[in-house]
Design a protein around this motif. Structure first.
Motif, PDB file in Angstrom:
ATOM      1  N   PHE B 243       0.682  -1.405   0.137  1.00  0.00           N
ATOM      2  CA  PHE B 243      -0.146  -0.495   0.065  1.00  0.00           C
ATOM      3  C   PHE B 243       0.850   1.305   0.115  1.00  0.00           C
ATOM      4  O   PHE B 243      -0.071   1.890  -0.049  1.00  0.00           O
ATOM      5  N   TYR B 244       1.954   1.196   0.422  1.00  0.00           N
ATOM      6  CA  TYR B 244       2.702   2.675   0.194  1.00  0.00           C
ATOM      7  C   TYR B 244       3.284   2.895  -0.742  1.00  0.00           C
ATOM      8  O   TYR B 244       2.775   4.346  -1.056  1.00  0.00           O
ATOM      9  N   ALA B 245       3.925   2.277  -1.736  1.00  0.00           N
ATOM     10  CA  ALA B 245       3.988   2.845  -2.519  1.00  0.00           C
ATOM     11  C   ALA B 245       3.339   3.886  -3.999  1.00  0.00           C
ATOM     12  O   ALA B 245       4.148   4.769  -4.678  1.00  0.00           O
ATOM     13  N   GLN B 316      -3.769  11.234  11.634  1.00  0.00           N
ATOM     14  CA  GLN B 316      -3.985  13.159  10.624  1.00  0.00           C
ATOM     15  C   GLN B 316      -3.207  12.784   8.633  1.00  0.00           C
ATOM     16  O   GLN B 316      -3.894  12.375   7.673  1.00  0.00           O
ATOM     17  N   GLY B 317      -2.093  11.553   8.474  1.00  0.00           N
ATOM     18  CA  GLY B 317      -2.017  11.266   7.465  1.00  0.00           C
ATOM     19  C   GLY B 317      -3.204  10.588   5.974  1.00  0.00           C
ATOM     20  O   GLY B 317      -3.832  10.945   5.101  1.00  0.00           O
ATOM     21  N   PRO B 318      -4.249   9.633   7.124  1.00  0.00           N
ATOM     22  CA  PRO B 318      -4.753   9.516   5.582  1.00  0.00           C
ATOM     23  C   PRO B 318      -6.519  10.128   5.859  1.00  0.00           C
ATOM     24  O   PRO B 318      -7.139  10.450   4.710  1.00  0.00           O
ATOM     25  N   ILE B 325     -10.459  16.814   3.461  1.00  0.00           N
ATOM     26  CA  ILE B 325      -9.659  17.534   4.284  1.00  0.00           C
ATOM     27  C   ILE B 325      -8.258  18.814   3.430  1.00  0.00           C
ATOM     28  O   ILE B 325      -8.248  19.669   3.668  1.00  0.00           O
ATOM     29  N   ASN B 326      -7.971  17.313   1.697  1.00  0.00           N
ATOM     30  CA  ASN B 326      -7.051  18.385   1.569  1.00  0.00           C
ATOM     31  C   ASN B 326      -7.065  19.453   1.041  1.00  0.00           C
ATOM     32  O   ASN B 326      -5.428  21.103   0.776  1.00  0.00           O
ATOM     33  N   TRP B 327      -7.993  19.415   0.703  1.00  0.00           N
ATOM     34  CA  TRP B 327      -8.977  21.139  -0.041  1.00  0.00           C
ATOM     35  C   TRP B 327      -8.946  22.039   0.907  1.00  0.00           C
ATOM     36  O   TRP B 327      -8.393  22.945   0.887  1.00  0.00           O
ATOM     37  N   ALA B 341       5.906  15.245  12.922  1.00  0.00           N
ATOM     38  CA  ALA B 341       5.601  14.393  13.951  1.00  0.00           C
ATOM     39  C   ALA B 341       5.912  13.246  13.278  1.00  0.00           C
ATOM     40  O   ALA B 341       6.039  12.604  14.146  1.00  0.00           O
ATOM     41  N   ALA B 342       5.929  13.431  11.747  1.00  0.00           N
ATOM     42  CA  ALA B 342       6.546  11.915  11.198  1.00  0.00           C
ATOM     43  C   ALA B 342       8.154  11.195  12.042  1.00  0.00           C
ATOM     44  O   ALA B 342       8.599  10.376  12.481  1.00  0.00           O
ATOM     45  N   LEU B 343       8.810  12.650  11.386  1.00  0.00           N
ATOM     46  CA  LEU B 343      10.186  12.446  10.965  1.00  0.00           C
ATOM     47  C   LEU B 343      10.974  13.189  13.020  1.00  0.00           C
ATOM     48  O   LEU B 343      11.830  11.756  12.694  1.00  0.00           O
TER      49      LEU B 343
HETATM   50  C1  HEM Z   1       0.168   6.745   7.179  1.00  0.00           C
HETATM   51  C2  HEM Z   1      -0.374   6.923   7.008  1.00  0.00           C
HETATM   52  C3  HEM Z   1       0.235   8.241   6.072  1.00  0.00           C
HETATM   53  C4  HEM Z   1      -0.322   9.221   5.207  1.00  0.00           C
HETATM   54  C5  HEM Z   1      -1.425   8.845   4.873  1.00  0.00           C
HETATM   55  C6  HEM Z   1      -0.360  10.335   4.437  1.00  0.00           C
HETATM   56  C7  HEM Z   1      -0.613  11.510   4.450  1.00  0.00           C
HETATM   57  C8  HEM Z   1       0.211  12.414   3.378  1.00  0.00           C
HETATM   58  C9  HEM Z   1      -0.927  13.421   3.232  1.00  0.00           C
HETATM   59  C10 HEM Z   1      -1.504  13.582   1.964  1.00  0.00           C
HETATM   60  C11 HEM Z   1       0.926  14.362   2.744  1.00  0.00           C
HETATM   61  C12 HEM Z   1       0.369  15.973   2.169  1.00  0.00           C
HETATM   62  C13 HEM Z   1      -0.168  17.194   2.985  1.00  0.00           C
HETATM   63  C14 HEM Z   1      -0.329  17.777   1.514  1.00  0.00           C
HETATM   64  O1  HEM Z   1       0.401  18.724   1.380  1.00  0.00           O
HETATM   65  O2  HEM Z   1      -0.766  18.130   1.720  1.00  0.00           O
HETATM   66  C15 HEM Z   1       1.854  14.459   3.715  1.00  0.00           C
HETATM   67  C16 HEM Z   1       2.285  14.743   4.357  1.00  0.00           C
HETATM   68  C17 HEM Z   1       3.806  13.972   4.223  1.00  0.00           C
HETATM   69  N1  HEM Z   1       4.268  13.203   5.188  1.00  0.00           N
HETATM   70 FE1  HEM Z   1       2.426  12.210   5.086  1.00  0.00          FE
HETATM   71  N2  HEM Z   1       1.081  10.552   5.697  1.00  0.00           N
HETATM   72  C18 HEM Z   1       1.257   9.039   6.490  1.00  0.00           C
HETATM   73  C19 HEM Z   1       2.213   8.640   7.229  1.00  0.00           C
HETATM   74  C20 HEM Z   1       3.175   9.640   7.257  1.00  0.00           C
HETATM   75  C21 HEM Z   1       4.521   9.589   7.457  1.00  0.00           C
HETATM   76  C22 HEM Z   1       5.154   7.368   8.524  1.00  0.00           C
HETATM   77  C23 HEM Z   1       5.531   9.788   7.664  1.00  0.00           C
HETATM   78  C24 HEM Z   1       7.673   9.921   8.023  1.00  0.00           C
HETATM   79  C25 HEM Z   1       8.241   8.831   7.637  1.00  0.00           C
HETATM   80  C26 HEM Z   1       5.005  10.909   6.936  1.00  0.00           C
HETATM   81  C27 HEM Z   1       5.410  11.692   6.541  1.00  0.00           C
HETATM   82  C28 HEM Z   1       5.312  12.959   5.478  1.00  0.00           C
HETATM   83  C29 HEM Z   1       5.797  14.623   4.896  1.00  0.00           C
HETATM   84  C30 HEM Z   1       7.439  14.724   5.453  1.00  0.00           C
HETATM   85  C31 HEM Z   1       5.295  15.197   4.463  1.00  0.00           C
HETATM   86  C32 HEM Z   1       5.416  16.551   3.881  1.00  0.00           C
HETATM   87  C33 HEM Z   1       5.515  16.146   2.891  1.00  0.00           C
HETATM   88  C34 HEM Z   1       6.160  17.658   2.149  1.00  0.00           C
HETATM   89  O3  HEM Z   1       7.326  18.195   1.909  1.00  0.00           O
HETATM   90  O4  HEM Z   1       5.375  18.984   1.559  1.00  0.00           O
HETATM   91  N3  HEM Z   1       3.560  10.823   6.966  1.00  0.00           N
HETATM   92  N4  HEM Z   1       1.565  12.935   4.182  1.00  0.00           N
END
Ligand code: HEM
Ligand code: HEM
Lengths: 366, 467
Positions: B243-245, B316-318, B325-327, B341-343
């Motif tokens: 699912f990640y890629a 937050q991510g999903p 929400i992205n809108w 929060a992630a890194l």
């Molecule tokens: C579990 C599921 C996750 C989902 C579905 C998710 C989803 C997203 C989405 C949709 C964005 C883009 C937001 C936007 O620009 O409007 C984003 C940004 C980001 N996510 Fe996640 N995320 C998840 C987990 C993670 C994890 C585990 C990491 C770190 C390893 C991570 C690191 C980041 C980073 C660094 C960005 C910023 C990218 C940028 O420079 O614009 N996320 N994420």
């Protein structure tokens, strides 16, 4: 003790490894290779920019290094990439973005690489920046942003060489320029206004004059001088005497950029004002009909070259000679009218002080 | 002689060097982040100095913390964990030490070149050709080394951490090759799609997979209890692999890229809830009955705080990957908050726990000061909480501005308190990292620890020997 070392190797793990590899390759193909394949690739639109120089036959000129020679704006693009403007400025307009010009299509970017779409908007979107501001403004703003936009957090780029600065500004002026100049786009400015607010638009249709007629424009000019000139200046150049003391300066309507506004966009802006600036919500004060007259006038103001203002207009009476300014009596009535609307006690025809009388005063009736 | 010092073949030396280098890059990288944050409050702070302009600081910060700190700390942990789990020596310490020098060179010179504007211009792939090649050389050497180590193993079954780590070292070189303009360049929007295929997959197939793999080793090791469910952990691995890629395009959800690509990204983003839930369920169920350990055991506390932030990130991510929400939140500091929060919140906390645990065993020395470890924890935790909360609120303010169509110059006037409080949080975190580095330096050089034995055993235990 090498003899003791058992060799276990990859036994039993070959299949999982193959699955992992196959999955990755499939996903890469689907999400990256396929969009880039001939059949899927979007063709350049007519708004696609080419940042290279061409000879008279339309062939790219090749420079000493064997690469196509970049145009001034093309070199500016390289400066834009190098200086990392992309970390604060995006370059695509979304349907919901108000004020950022025509929307973009995939083909508009066909000839550009690396992409400068951007994922962050600490500053405004720049996809239609070209033609909005004069060159001199850009140079000054890049050197000292806070002198031009108080409170801005854009970094100063005073360290750029003169050449880089010139190129960068040429690039900024090229952004969205083709969209702006396309006569087809005249009046289809896709700004954000709430179409869904039917009550608002229904009301606006009431007594709507023909906004393309010269008479309506004439009428609008009168209303403009009475209500707007103190800020926007008598000719709409944004240099009214009030502007001197404002942080957010009133708009200069001679900018070519405004050519792209549709009637509705103009109307919406006048009616709703600009939130957070001194620009009032004129719908609390003016009748829809009057605002349409204003639209008719405003439409005539944008020019091919922005008129750069030298100084603010003086409040000296002489400067305003011959400009019909609203008589005091009427001004007081307007205030009452506005308050009545605010407090909900407004009636359509409160004793002869309606819009038509004002227009009578300024445009000689209709 | 020189050969021995720089390319030591002593067991565990490469793991140690990777970890120590990482700590140096952490301090410098956070310093750069702090400077960047300060420039939002005082935009003319470095006026006229091109190297220190925000736009040059930012890529240097991101590359240094992502590749210099997080990657190298993770690699160091892997170089320790893999031999331990395989009950064998690392295939070649010399080779791994060489890779360490190569990477240090890349981070040092690479980030300096970024500060001088020598950039490829793609986010997360800013490093230019010579550095790209060196990064790749280092990566391939490490992959080769670790795969050979696993082939030499003395245990039949592979523990889940090995799966994760092997996965990461398989994916990362591929992702790196396709993601950098040195190797693959495309035109127009496809360049954007490629950019985010890469940008997303170094997060998903490198940082996440490595971090989770390390935590899967550390949680049972530090708490002394076995992992709750092995099948759940395998489910987590396979769902990440599937699912990640394809989700990279969720970073471009509102740009004019093809709609089907966006739809694909949104669906798979939602599916990512599965690996996250399996991982967290597993950690927390393993801790059942042992939560009291958090009150004393500092490395464990770091790892489990990381798990808490993992939950926040991945809730937050999903959600933010859905169109609605992205809108609203796209383009704002909300996303920068999520990124940290992630890194920082998750994977930096994971790997700090792992460094405290690993370095004591690798150097055979006890940590210099328990008190400093506690200060490190609290400053980092509180600093990050301020940082994260502030950016989230700032992001919502910006979103409201965009949604209402206010001019940027208007709503941005409401943000200075946010920029300032982010810098305060950043200062606390930067200071905590200095304490961390100082503590480790003292651990290496001082004759003995300043804390007494019983305190050490409670706060930063070395754990029982063997595996
Ligand atoms: C579990 C599921 C996750 C989902 C579905 C998710 C989803 C997203 C989405 C949709 C964005 C883009 C937001 C936007 O620009 O409007 C984003 C940004 C980001 N996510 Fe996640 N995320 C998840 C987990 C993670 C994890 C585990 C990491 C770190 C390893 C991570 C690191 C980041 C980073 C660094 C960005 C910023 C990218 C940028 O420079 O614009 N996320 N994420
Ligand atoms: C002292 C601590 C830190 C401070 C003050 C800080 C500050 C910043 C700032 C100001 C930005 C630029 C945001 C923007 O473009 O608007 C940024 C971006 C970023 N930082 Fe940090 N940072 C810190 C630590 C870290 C650490 C430890 C990591 C990772 C391990 C990290 C990873 C990132 C990433 C991935 C981005 C890009 C975010 C995006 O594009 O959305 N930072 N940081």
């Amino acid at each position: 003790m090498a003899s003791e070392v058992k060799k276990i190797g990859a036994k039993g793990y070959i299949l999982p490894a193959l699955v992992v590899a196959a999955t990755f390759i499939t996903i890469y193909t689907v999400t990256v290779i396929i969009p880039d394949m001939k059949v899927m690739k979007v063709d350049p639109t007519k708004y696609a920019m080419e940042y290279i120089e061409k000879d008279t036959n339309g062939k790219p000129i090749i420079d000493e290094t064997g690469k196509p020679k970049l145009s001034e704006a093309g070199r500016g693009r390289a400066v834009y990439v190098r200086e990392g403007c992309v970390y604060c400025h995006s370059q695509f307009v979304r349907p919901q973005d108000r004020d950022f010009g025509s929307r973009v299509h995939a083909g508009d970017y066909a000839n550009e690489t690396p992409n400068v779409l951007g994922t962050s908007r600490t500053g405004p979107d720049l996809s239609n920046e070209g033609g909005k501001m004069p060159d001199a403004w850009h140079v000054g703003h890049l050197i000292d942003p806070r002198a031009y936009t108080p409170g801005s957090i854009m970094p100063s780029f005073s360290f750029l060489s003169e050449e880089d600065m010139g190129d960068l500004v040429a690039y900024l002026q090229s952004l969205g320029r083709k969209r702006l100049e396309d006569p087809k786009n005249k009046g289809v400015y896709e700004a954000y206004y709430p179409e869904a607010d039917t009550a608002f638009w229904q009301k606006s249709e009431h007594h709507k004059p023909n906004v393309d007629s010269a008479t309506a424009a004439n009428g609008g000019a009168g209303i403009f001088r009475q209500n707007c000139a103190v800020c926007h200046g008598t000719n709409g150049l944004g240099n009214g005497p009030n502007a001197l003391a404002m942080n957010k300066k009133p708009a200069n309507f001679s900018r070519p950029f405004f050519k792209a506004y549709s009637d509705k966009t103009w109307y919406y802006k006048v009616a709703e004002g600009v939130p957070g600036t001194r620009m009032p919500r004129w719908k609390l004060i003016l009748e829809p009909e009057q605002m349409w007259y204003l639209v008719a006038y405003l439409k005539t103001l944008p020019q091919d070259q922005e008129v750069i203002i030298q100084d603010y207009q003086s409040i000296d009476d002489k400067a305003w000679e011959g400009q019909s300014i609203l008589p005091n009596k009427l001004r007081a009535s307007y205030q009452k009218l506005g308050e009545a609307k605010l407090h909900g006690t407004y009636q359509a025809n409160p004793g002869g002080l309606t819009g038509s009388e004002t227009e009578g005063g300024s445009s000689g009736g209709h | 002689m020189i050969n021995n010092k720089f390319l030591s073949s002593q067991e565990g030396s490469s793991a140690k060097y990777f970890m120590l280098s990482a700590i140096v890059w952490l301090v410098i990288g956070m310093g750069l982040g702090l400077l960047g944050a300060l420039e939002f409050s005082f935009p003319d702070l470095t006026k006229g100095i091109s190297q220190l302009s925000f736009t040059h600081i930012r890529p240097a910060h991101v590359n240094m913390v992502a590749f210099g700190w997080l990657s190298m700390a993770n690699i160091g942990s892997c170089l320790y964990i893999i031999p331990a789990l395989c009950k064998t020596k690392l295939f070649s310490e010399k080779l791994a030490n060489f890779a360490c020098h190569v990477w240090n060179l890349v981070i040092g010179l690479g980030c300096w070149s970024l500060m001088n504007g020598y950039t490829e211009g793609r986010e997360y792939a800013e490093l230019r050709e010579p550095f790209d090649i060196l990064v790749l050389v280092g990566l391939l050497l490490l992959s080769y080394n670790l795969f050979r180590t696993v082939l030499n193993r003395q245990v039949e079954k592979l523990y889940v951490s090995v799966w994760y780590i092997m996965g990461a070292f398989f994916w990362m070189p591929l992702v790196y090759i396709v993601g950098n303009r040195t190797f693959v360049a495309m035109d127009g929007l496809n360049d954007g799609i490629l950019n985010w295929f890469y940008g997303h997959n170094i997060l998903g197939l490198w940082f996440t997979v490595l971090g989770v793999g390390i935590a899967y080793y550390m949680v049972p090791k530090m708490s002394g209890k076995p992992i709750w469910s092995h099948s759940l952990s395998m489910l987590g691995f396979w769902t990440i692999a599937f699912f990640y890629a394809p989700t990279g395009t969720h970073h471009l959800l509102q740009s004019p890229v093809p709609e089907w690509a966006k739809a694909l990204a949104v669906i798979f983003s939602a599916a990512l809830v599965i690996p996250v839930i399996t991982v967290l369920t597993n950690f927390w169920m393993s801790m059942k009955g042992s939560w009291w350990m958090l009150s004393t055991n500092m490395p464990l506390r770091f790892v489990l705080t990381g798990a808490l932030f993992y939950l926040f990130t991945c809730i937050q991510g999903p959600f933010q990957a859905t169109r609605g929400i992205n809108w609203y939140i796209h383009f704002t500091q909300w996303v920068v908050g999520h990124a940290h929060a992630a890194l920082l919140g998750t994977f930096t906390f994971f790997v700090i726990g792992s460094l405290y645990y690993g370095l004591q065993r690798l150097t055979g020395k006890r940590i210099y000061s328990v008190r400093l470890v506690k200060w490190h924890y609290w400053l980092l935790f509180l600093g990050f909480s301020i940082f994260y909360l502030t950016l989230t609120v700032a992001g919502l303010q910006q979103s409201a501005g965009w949604a209402l169509g206010y001019p940027v110059g208007q709503w941005s006037l409401t943000l200075p308190p946010m920029w300032f409080s982010r810098a305060v949080g950043g200062l606390m975190m930067f200071f905590s990292s200095c304490l961390f580095a100082f503590n480790i330096y003292k651990t290496l050089t001082a004759k003995q620890s300043s804390s007494d034995e019983s305190e050490l055993d409670m706060a930063v235990p070395v754990g029982k020997g063997g595996n």
